[in-house]
Design a protein around this motif. Sequence first.
Motif, PDB file in Angstrom:
ATOM      1  N   ALA A   1       0.842  -1.198   0.000  1.00 38.51           N
ATOM      2  CA  ALA A   1       0.000   0.000   0.000  1.00 38.51           C
ATOM      3  C   ALA A   1       0.875   1.245   0.000  1.00 38.51           C
ATOM      4  N   VAL A   2       0.209   2.379  -0.181  1.00 38.52           N
ATOM      5  CA  VAL A   2       0.859   3.692  -0.144  1.00 38.52           C
ATOM      6  C   VAL A   2       0.104   4.566   0.850  1.00 38.52           C
ATOM      7  N   GLU A   3       0.837   5.247   1.716  1.00 38.74           N
ATOM      8  CA  GLU A   3       0.225   6.224   2.612  1.00 38.74           C
ATOM      9  C   GLU A   3       0.004   7.505   1.802  1.00 38.74           C
ATOM     10  N   SER A   4      -1.151   7.595   1.185  1.00 40.21           N
ATOM     11  CA  SER A   4      -1.409   8.736   0.307  1.00 40.21           C
ATOM     12  C   SER A   4      -1.881   9.965   1.067  1.00 40.21           C
ATOM     13  N   PHE A   5      -2.418   9.751   2.270  1.00 36.52           N
ATOM     14  CA  PHE A   5      -2.852  10.891   3.084  1.00 36.52           C
ATOM     15  C   PHE A   5      -2.169  10.816   4.447  1.00 36.52           C
ATOM     16  N   ASN A   6      -1.266  11.771   4.645  1.00 33.35           N
ATOM     17  CA  ASN A   6      -0.437  11.841   5.848  1.00 33.35           C
ATOM     18  C   ASN A   6      -0.652  13.191   6.505  1.00 33.35           C
ATOM     19  N   GLY A   7      -0.905  13.193   7.821  1.00 30.67           N
ATOM     20  CA  GLY A   7      -1.271  14.417   8.516  1.00 30.67           C
ATOM     21  C   GLY A   7      -0.177  15.425   8.691  1.00 30.67           C
ATOM     22  N   SER A   8       1.062  15.076   8.351  1.00 34.33           N
ATOM     23  CA  SER A   8       2.173  16.022   8.452  1.00 34.33           C
ATOM     24  C   SER A   8       2.747  16.381   7.086  1.00 34.33           C
ATOM     25  N   THR A   9       1.966  16.162   6.042  1.00 33.74           N
ATOM     26  CA  THR A   9       2.407  16.404   4.672  1.00 33.74           C
ATOM     27  C   THR A   9       1.470  17.398   3.997  1.00 33.74           C
ATOM     28  N   LEU A  10       2.014  18.254   3.142  1.00 35.23           N
ATOM     29  CA  LEU A  10       1.203  19.248   2.445  1.00 35.23           C
ATOM     30  C   LEU A  10       0.146  18.581   1.571  1.00 35.23           C
ATOM     31  N   PRO A  11      -1.037  19.191   1.443  1.00 31.66           N
ATOM     32  CA  PRO A  11      -2.095  18.598   0.617  1.00 31.66           C
ATOM     33  C   PRO A  11      -1.651  18.263  -0.801  1.00 31.66           C
ATOM     34  N   LYS A  12      -0.901  19.152  -1.436  1.00 33.34           N
ATOM     35  CA  LYS A  12      -0.506  18.891  -2.829  1.00 33.34           C
ATOM     36  C   LYS A  12       0.389  17.658  -2.937  1.00 33.34           C
ATOM     37  N   HIS A  13       1.182  17.408  -1.904  1.00 33.48           N
ATOM     38  CA  HIS A  13       2.052  16.231  -1.932  1.00 33.48           C
ATOM     39  C   HIS A  13       1.264  14.965  -1.612  1.00 33.48           C
ATOM     40  N   ASN A  14       0.272  15.074  -0.728  1.00 39.34           N
ATOM     41  CA  ASN A  14      -0.625  13.930  -0.516  1.00 39.34           C
ATOM     42  C   ASN A  14      -1.361  13.580  -1.798  1.00 39.34           C
ATOM     43  N   LEU A  15      -1.812  14.572  -2.525  1.00 42.62           N
ATOM     44  CA  LEU A  15      -2.554  14.312  -3.754  1.00 42.62           C
ATOM     45  C   LEU A  15      -1.671  13.730  -4.849  1.00 42.62           C
ATOM     46  N   GLN A  16      -0.399  14.109  -4.866  1.00 39.91           N
ATOM     47  CA  GLN A  16       0.535  13.464  -5.792  1.00 39.91           C
ATOM     48  C   GLN A  16       0.625  11.966  -5.505  1.00 39.91           C
TER      49      GLN A  16
ATOM     50  N   GLU B   1      -7.703  18.246 -10.839  1.00 31.80           N
ATOM     51  CA  GLU B   1      -8.816  18.301 -11.777  1.00 31.80           C
ATOM     52  C   GLU B   1      -9.552  16.974 -11.884  1.00 31.80           C
ATOM     53  N   LYS B   2      -8.814  15.881 -11.708  1.00 34.89           N
ATOM     54  CA  LYS B   2      -9.412  14.566 -11.950  1.00 34.89           C
ATOM     55  C   LYS B   2      -9.320  13.722 -10.693  1.00 34.89           C
ATOM     56  N   GLN B   3     -10.439  13.199 -10.240  1.00 35.45           N
ATOM     57  CA  GLN B   3     -10.464  12.381  -9.040  1.00 35.45           C
ATOM     58  C   GLN B   3     -10.546  10.905  -9.418  1.00 35.45           C
ATOM     59  N   PRO B   4      -9.624  10.074  -8.891  1.00 35.58           N
ATOM     60  CA  PRO B   4      -9.769   8.632  -9.112  1.00 35.58           C
ATOM     61  C   PRO B   4     -10.894   8.087  -8.256  1.00 35.58           C
ATOM     62  N   LEU B   5     -11.462   7.002  -8.679  1.00 38.16           N
ATOM     63  CA  LEU B   5     -12.520   6.370  -7.903  1.00 38.16           C
ATOM     64  C   LEU B   5     -11.911   5.468  -6.838  1.00 38.16           C
ATOM     65  N   PHE B   6     -12.602   5.351  -5.708  1.00 34.02           N
ATOM     66  CA  PHE B   6     -12.227   4.398  -4.679  1.00 34.02           C
ATOM     67  C   PHE B   6     -13.134   3.182  -4.807  1.00 34.02           C
ATOM     68  N   PRO B   7     -12.665   2.061  -5.393  1.00 32.84           N
ATOM     69  CA  PRO B   7     -13.475   0.851  -5.400  1.00 32.84           C
ATOM     70  C   PRO B   7     -13.615   0.317  -3.984  1.00 32.84           C
ATOM     71  N   GLU B   8     -14.644  -0.483  -3.767  1.00 32.25           N
ATOM     72  CA  GLU B   8     -14.885  -1.013  -2.424  1.00 32.25           C
ATOM     73  C   GLU B   8     -13.683  -1.819  -1.942  1.00 32.25           C
TER      74      GLU B   8
ATOM     75  N   LEU C   1      -9.717  17.767  -1.321  1.00 29.61           N
ATOM     76  CA  LEU C   1     -10.063  18.576  -2.496  1.00 29.61           C
ATOM     77  C   LEU C   1     -10.983  19.736  -2.109  1.00 29.61           C
ATOM     78  N   ALA C   2     -11.952  19.476  -1.259  1.00 25.86           N
ATOM     79  CA  ALA C   2     -12.887  20.536  -0.838  1.00 25.86           C
ATOM     80  C   ALA C   2     -12.184  21.613  -0.027  1.00 25.86           C
ATOM     81  N   GLN C   3     -11.233  21.200   0.809  1.00 22.98           N
ATOM     82  CA  GLN C   3     -10.520  22.152   1.658  1.00 22.98           C
ATOM     83  C   GLN C   3      -9.501  22.976   0.884  1.00 22.98           C
ATOM     84  N   ASN C   4      -9.130  22.501  -0.290  1.00 24.97           N
ATOM     85  CA  ASN C   4      -8.064  23.163  -1.042  1.00 24.97           C
ATOM     86  C   ASN C   4      -8.505  23.594  -2.436  1.00 24.97           C
TER      87      ASN C   4
END
Length: 232
Positions: free
Chosen positions: A126-141, A217-224, A209-212
């Motif tokens: 897995a990848v930690e894509s959302f980390n609370g000590s990382t800038l939003p743009k880097h989490n989104l990358q 521009e493009k959101q990937p889908l989260f499959p179940e 995305l809402a906070q920033n």
Amino acid sequence: MRLDMHVHTKEGSFDSELPVEQALRKARERGLAGLCVTDHESLALRTEAKRLSERFGLLVLVGMEYLTTDGDMLVFGLDSVPQGPLSALELAAHAASQGGVSVAAHPFRNNGRGMGALFSHIPLHAVESFNGSTLPKHNLQAEALAAECCLPRLGGSDAHLVERIGLFATEFRNTLRNERDFLEALRNGTFRPVAWNGRDYVDALSFVLAQNGGIREKQPLFPEIQHNRFSA
């Protein structure tokens, strides 16, 4: 079932001011079912996990954050700290050989400790894509590349202070009773990253995305159930 997957404690990390019991009280206050202690190159609290779980009524798991020659990784399911230096590929192979799992931690953080796009070439779970000590743009990358690679994504606070507990967490589809269930869920990709909005947990990608201002521009889908291309 939600867990904060990335927490540093005063007992095991030189740079943390957060006692593990204080972390657990905050996790319970925020409605989390437990947390993962991921101290730097340390499993100091592994022998305490069962006692802490029973005392606080939470699932307490102990992995570690390990700085490879390529960047930080989270590893779970190991009984000892690997002797280094190790590359990301070497650590992933070692974890797999011991029945553990490995995760790219905050890969695009701009502090010299993220492995960047290299994670797309490493057999990670897995990848930690959302980390609370990382800038939003880097989490989104991280989120974008992980989705492109069909790698499951998770969230963690990377808390070193109590108020950071649970800012991002991981929601598992099934109830986890112990470390065995936890490792199996990580291998299967049956989870997604979530964010604390001040009242409850919501989808992490939508929240960021809402906070920033919708900076992607493009959101990937989260499959179940997220597919891991390295799984059998």
